[in-house]
Design an enzyme around this catalytic site. Sequence first.
Site, PDB file in Angstrom:
ATOM      1  N   LYS A   1     -13.487  -4.712  10.170  1.00 37.48           N
ATOM      2  CA  LYS A   1     -14.021  -3.736   9.205  1.00 37.48           C
ATOM      3  C   LYS A   1     -15.491  -3.428   9.485  1.00 37.48           C
ATOM      4  O   LYS A   1     -15.896  -2.261   9.465  1.00 37.48           O
ATOM      5  CB  LYS A   1     -13.841  -4.278   7.782  1.00 37.48           C
ATOM      6  CG  LYS A   1     -12.366  -4.352   7.354  1.00 37.48           C
ATOM      7  CD  LYS A   1     -12.197  -5.171   6.083  1.00 37.48           C
ATOM      8  CE  LYS A   1     -10.741  -5.207   5.619  1.00 37.48           C
ATOM      9  NZ  LYS A   1     -10.489  -6.192   4.577  1.00 37.48           N
TER      10      LYS A   1
ATOM     11  N   GLU B   1      -2.486 -15.603   2.883  1.00 35.22           N
ATOM     12  CA  GLU B   1      -1.274 -15.517   3.705  1.00 35.22           C
ATOM     13  C   GLU B   1      -0.837 -16.921   4.132  1.00 35.22           C
ATOM     14  O   GLU B   1      -1.657 -17.848   4.185  1.00 35.22           O
ATOM     15  CB  GLU B   1      -1.583 -14.732   4.986  1.00 35.22           C
ATOM     16  CG  GLU B   1      -2.236 -13.401   4.776  1.00 35.22           C
ATOM     17  CD  GLU B   1      -1.234 -12.263   4.766  1.00 35.22           C
ATOM     18  OE1 GLU B   1      -0.058 -12.503   5.072  1.00 35.22           O
ATOM     19  OE2 GLU B   1      -1.653 -11.147   4.445  1.00 35.22           O
TER      20      GLU B   1
ATOM     21  N   VAL C   1       0.837  -1.205   0.000  1.00 34.65           N
ATOM     22  CA  VAL C   1       0.000   0.000   0.000  1.00 34.65           C
ATOM     23  C   VAL C   1       0.874   1.258   0.000  1.00 34.65           C
ATOM     24  O   VAL C   1       0.651   2.190  -0.779  1.00 34.65           O
ATOM     25  CB  VAL C   1      -0.958   0.006   1.217  1.00 34.65           C
ATOM     26  CG1 VAL C   1      -1.807   1.270   1.220  1.00 34.65           C
ATOM     27  CG2 VAL C   1      -1.847  -1.227   1.206  1.00 34.65           C
TER      28      VAL C   1
ATOM     29  N   GLY D   1     -10.866  -1.465   1.122  1.00 38.05           N
ATOM     30  CA  GLY D   1      -9.756  -1.006   0.256  1.00 38.05           C
ATOM     31  C   GLY D   1     -10.086   0.155  -0.650  1.00 38.05           C
ATOM     32  O   GLY D   1     -10.192   1.297  -0.208  1.00 38.05           O
TER      33      GLY D   1
ATOM     34  N   GLY E   1      -4.983  -4.378  -2.557  1.00 38.96           N
ATOM     35  CA  GLY E   1      -4.089  -4.174  -3.703  1.00 38.96           C
ATOM     36  C   GLY E   1      -3.421  -2.819  -3.658  1.00 38.96           C
ATOM     37  O   GLY E   1      -3.924  -1.872  -3.064  1.00 38.96           O
TER      38      GLY E   1
ATOM     39  N   ILE F   1     -12.843   0.745  -2.405  1.00 40.47           N
ATOM     40  CA  ILE F   1     -14.249   1.160  -2.564  1.00 40.47           C
ATOM     41  C   ILE F   1     -14.500   2.401  -1.709  1.00 40.47           C
ATOM     42  O   ILE F   1     -14.250   2.387  -0.507  1.00 40.47           O
ATOM     43  CB  ILE F   1     -15.230   0.048  -2.112  1.00 40.47           C
ATOM     44  CG1 ILE F   1     -14.979  -1.241  -2.885  1.00 40.47           C
ATOM     45  CG2 ILE F   1     -16.680   0.506  -2.265  1.00 40.47           C
ATOM     46  CD1 ILE F   1     -15.844  -2.417  -2.427  1.00 40.47           C
TER      47      ILE F   1
ATOM     48  N   GLY G   1      -0.227 -16.796  -3.807  1.00 44.24           N
ATOM     49  CA  GLY G   1      -0.034 -15.530  -3.089  1.00 44.24           C
ATOM     50  C   GLY G   1      -1.331 -14.790  -2.776  1.00 44.24           C
ATOM     51  O   GLY G   1      -1.308 -13.642  -2.333  1.00 44.24           O
TER      52      GLY G   1
ATOM     53  N   LYS H   1      -7.342  -1.314  10.018  1.00 44.46           N
ATOM     54  CA  LYS H   1      -8.685  -1.727  10.473  1.00 44.46           C
ATOM     55  C   LYS H   1      -8.682  -2.313  11.879  1.00 44.46           C
ATOM     56  O   LYS H   1      -9.604  -2.099  12.654  1.00 44.46           O
ATOM     57  CB  LYS H   1      -9.285  -2.728   9.480  1.00 44.46           C
ATOM     58  CG  LYS H   1      -8.498  -4.009   9.334  1.00 44.46           C
ATOM     59  CD  LYS H   1      -7.994  -4.245   7.932  1.00 44.46           C
ATOM     60  CE  LYS H   1      -6.872  -5.268   7.969  1.00 44.46           C
ATOM     61  NZ  LYS H   1      -6.491  -5.782   6.702  1.00 44.46           N
TER      62      LYS H   1
HETATM   63  N1  HSE Z   1      -6.643  -9.383   3.974  1.00 44.19           N
HETATM   64  C1  HSE Z   1      -7.646  -8.566   3.371  1.00 44.19           C
HETATM   65  C2  HSE Z   1      -8.468  -9.377   2.386  1.00 44.19           C
HETATM   66  C3  HSE Z   1      -7.126  -7.375   2.615  1.00 44.19           C
HETATM   67  O1  HSE Z   1      -8.174 -10.543   2.127  1.00 44.19           O
HETATM   68  O2  HSE Z   1      -9.426  -8.824   1.877  1.00 44.19           O
HETATM   69  C4  HSE Z   1      -6.722  -6.231   3.476  1.00 44.19           C
HETATM   70  O3  HSE Z   1      -7.778  -5.729   4.243  1.00 44.19           O
END
Ligand code: HSE
Length: 425
Positions: A199, A184, A16, A128, A297, A130, A181, A99
């Site tokens: 969130k 995680e 980011v 993200g 992203g 939006i 990828g 968050k």
């Molecule tokens: N880990 C989050 C997701 C992205 O998979 O949407 C970052 O908030």
Amino acid sequence: MENKKIKIGLIGLGTVGSGVFKTLKNFDNIEVIKIAVKNKNKKRNIPNLDEKIVTDDPYEVVNNPEIDIVCELIGGLDPALDLIKTAIQNGKHIVTANKELLAKHGVELFNFAEEHNKVILYEAAIAGGIPIIMPIKTILAGNKISKIEAILNGTTNYILTKMDIQGASYDDVLREAQELGYAETDPTGDVEGFDAAYKITTLATLAFKKRIKLENVYREGITKVRAEDMKAANDLGYKIKLVASAKMDENGYADVRVHPMLISKDSTLAHIDYVTNAVSLTGHPIGHITLSGPGAGEFPTASSVVGDILIIAAELDKTDYLLPMMRCNHQEPAKNIEISDTQNKYYLSLNAKNNKGVIGNIGNICAECNISLESIVQKNVSENNTADITVITELCREKDMQNAVNAFKNSQFINNVNSLIRVQI
Ligand code: HSE
């Protein structure tokens, strides 16, 4: 006369942070003068990055007297909380994508910022790229929002979409997503619903103008969703999604949760696939709207961070009290409905013995628990003389459903309760 440049300090130059740095290069009135990173020796493919402004001490950013706005893009609680408070104390406005920090320390941080007449903007923290936070604060401000249903986590939406399309198991798709990828190495935060819970906590607080406590947000992840559930849901006209939802009833009670949900194939969220996020809001007078787009992203998230920076930058030096409409001090706690007291529809998958009276037994247990059935389906009997039976209930109380599940576990006819998933109402 040349306008004074607004000075930015970045904490974090990962995905980011890099996107923010590159995007800010397009703005002549903005200058990044300090960037804190974890590892100064790491090779970065960032054009025009002056190594002299890079430090491995984030306090060099928050204590720098020239900086107007600090962008915190490292995530987590420690040291982000202290860094943000120090920056505010030092007279800086904050833009953050954190968050977890907002969900756990939102009240403390927003009060602290208010005491110091500073603002914290956080468009990038929720969904993200939006735009949802700023619209709720501004152009939707005339609405009484009563309901949110959202897909706020791309990783889980990717996994569920792949399970749906490939008919594959959760474990297989997770492994594939990790190799590519998309997930995680330790996927817990995403797959157990923590990320979406953070969130929705902040989003619901803003939408309802009452403080939602993270500990009151019911949370279930996607790890128990089976390929067989996907197939059964499809046959019944549904998709399974990890839905973050928030409802406020007429008496001011909030019901905020994250869990897998069967949603009708006709609903907007059913068409939100792979890593895309979406937020559906119901309110008066707007009615019903859905915003969708990339929830993560480099550049989508940078879009939100940079937007917040530009909003603050446009106000600096013009007023002593910035962005009154965009301040977020909803201190009064919301009253909370326990999940056990909520009313839901359910999808239930049972594995039963192939005996006379099994369907009757299921119907009786449900009736005794005050549950009425919408449908019950048994497709075939397996070689081991058992059958999977799929039930959709009418609206009933969670407490009653849990009693029924316990009764099924003790029933001589039932081998196993395979799955219990709530159905969109
Ligand atoms: N880990 C989050 C997701 C992205 O998979 O949407 C970052 O908030």
